[in-house]
Enzyme design. Structure first.
Site, PDB file in Angstrom:
ATOM      1  N   TYR A 168      23.386  90.280  58.977  1.00 49.44           N
ATOM      2  CA  TYR A 168      23.263  88.834  58.742  1.00 49.44           C
ATOM      3  C   TYR A 168      24.543  88.287  58.098  1.00 49.44           C
ATOM      4  CZ  TYR A 168      21.641  84.649  56.171  1.00 49.44           C
ATOM      5  OH  TYR A 168      21.508  83.388  55.637  1.00 49.44           O
ATOM      6  N   LYS A 172      27.190  85.491  59.520  1.00 48.91           N
ATOM      7  CA  LYS A 172      27.531  84.244  58.822  1.00 48.91           C
ATOM      8  C   LYS A 172      29.043  84.151  58.577  1.00 48.91           C
ATOM      9  CE  LYS A 172      23.585  82.033  58.151  1.00 48.91           C
ATOM     10  NZ  LYS A 172      23.322  80.675  58.642  1.00 48.91           N
TER      11      LYS A 172
END
Ligand SMILES: NC(=O)c1ccc[n+]([C@@H]2O[C@H](COP(=O)([O-])OP(=O)(O)OC[C@H]3O[C@@H](n4cnc5c(N)ncnc54)[C@H](OP(=O)(O)O)[C@@H]3O)[C@@H](O)[C@H]2O)c1
Length: 271
Positions: A168, A172
């Site tokens: 994740y 990002k």
């Protein structure tokens, strides 16, 4: 009056953006969701009738659905758009806690996990920005906000050994890079691109944790407190969205914010 396009308004932080921004009847707030029916029901139940709210179906991983939404949005706004808030994101539950080396014990699952998050959080937002750029260029305000995460910050990851959420965080960080690339192209046209982390926000992700997950969470909390001794835990979506909107309001190309990646304080203090 301003027009807003917000992705992922079905729940969590996205729903709160929709709630706060549409409380000003002068705004037109358009939400993109995967499930329009359930979102319409939630809005009716929790916000009542708001004539300035419009919901359209689109999936961040489906280019054609995003493309189809452009005409629908243009019809509502008259062909322009003041703000995009790219909020929708995939947050894998599989890779939240174990460190990247441990995730590597299941290489195929790891690869799928990373690619799924890249498709939604990186490629999806790149398509979203490209598709809606003609409308943004005709808007008065011209601000594009991507909701990022402090977990993408490389310096604090290394300094505080933030080993969880690796796929994740990587997605990002890639999204932040994409935002900077869009800024590099469109700053000359007056479009402000910005990545902002909303802080640590309670959207239900800490409910029903197993004892093992609670152990990981406790260890992470200790690292957060080493980073920011006053850190008191997750905040409500209401406070987080107020903070992010304040950063968005103050940010400008002339103040040097083009393409920046900042926290809900508008700087590099993540907690
Ligand atoms: N909560 C935090 O502590 C925190 C911290 C830092 C950053 N953020 C960021 O804040 C944003 C919102 O987070 P949240 O906590 O509100 O998350 P959430 O409650 O999990 O909501 C995620 C939203 O994204 C939508 N979404 C996911 N995949 C999608 C897809 N393929 N197409 C369209 N929509 C999709 C979901 O729609 P469905 O209902 O259809 O699944 C949902 O509306 C995210 O960008 C997240 O990375 C959150």
């Amino acid at each position: 009056m301003a027009t807003y396009l917000i992705t992922g308004v079905s729940r969590g932080i996205g729903f709160e953006f929709l709630r706060q921004l549409s409380s000003d009847s002068a705004n037109k707030v358009i939400g993109l969701v995967r499930n329009k029916e359930s979102t319409d029901k939630k809005i009716a139940a929790e916000l009542g009738q708001r004539d300035n709210v419009y919901i359209f179906q689109a999936d961040m991983t489906d280019y054609n659905s995003l493309k189809a939404s452009v005409d629908e949005v243009a019809r509502i706004t008259g062909g322009s758009l003041d703000f995009i808030i790219a909020n929708a994101a995939l947050m894998s539950t599989w890779s939240v806690w174990p460190a990247i080396g441990d995730l590597g014990n299941e290489p195929e699952v790891l690869e799928k996990d990373i690619l799924d998050m890249f498709r939604t959080n990186v490629v999806g937002n790149i398509h979203l920005f490209n598709l809606f750029m003609p409308l943004v260029l005709k808007g008065k305000v011209k601000k594009v906000l991507a909701i990022s995460s402090g977990l993408a910050d490389i310096e604090s990851t290394a300094k505080y050994d933030l080993d969880g959420n690796a796929p994740y965080a990587i997605s990002k960080a890639a999204m932040n890079a994409a935002v900077a690339k869009f800024s590099a192209q469109y700053k000359k046209d007056g479009v402000l691109f910005l990545s902002v982390c909303p802080g640590v926000v309670n959207t239900g992700q800490y409910d029903n944790m197993t004892p093992e997950e609670q152990g990981y969470a406790g260890a992470l909390m200790a690292k957060f407190q080493a980073y920011a001794p006053d850190f008191a835990g997750p905040v409500s979506t209401e406070f987080a969205v107020k903070d992010v909107l304040s950063v968005l309001d103050k940010a400008s190309i002339t103040s040097g914010d083009a393409g920046a990646y900042v926290s809900h304080y508008g700087n590099k203090q993540w907690l």
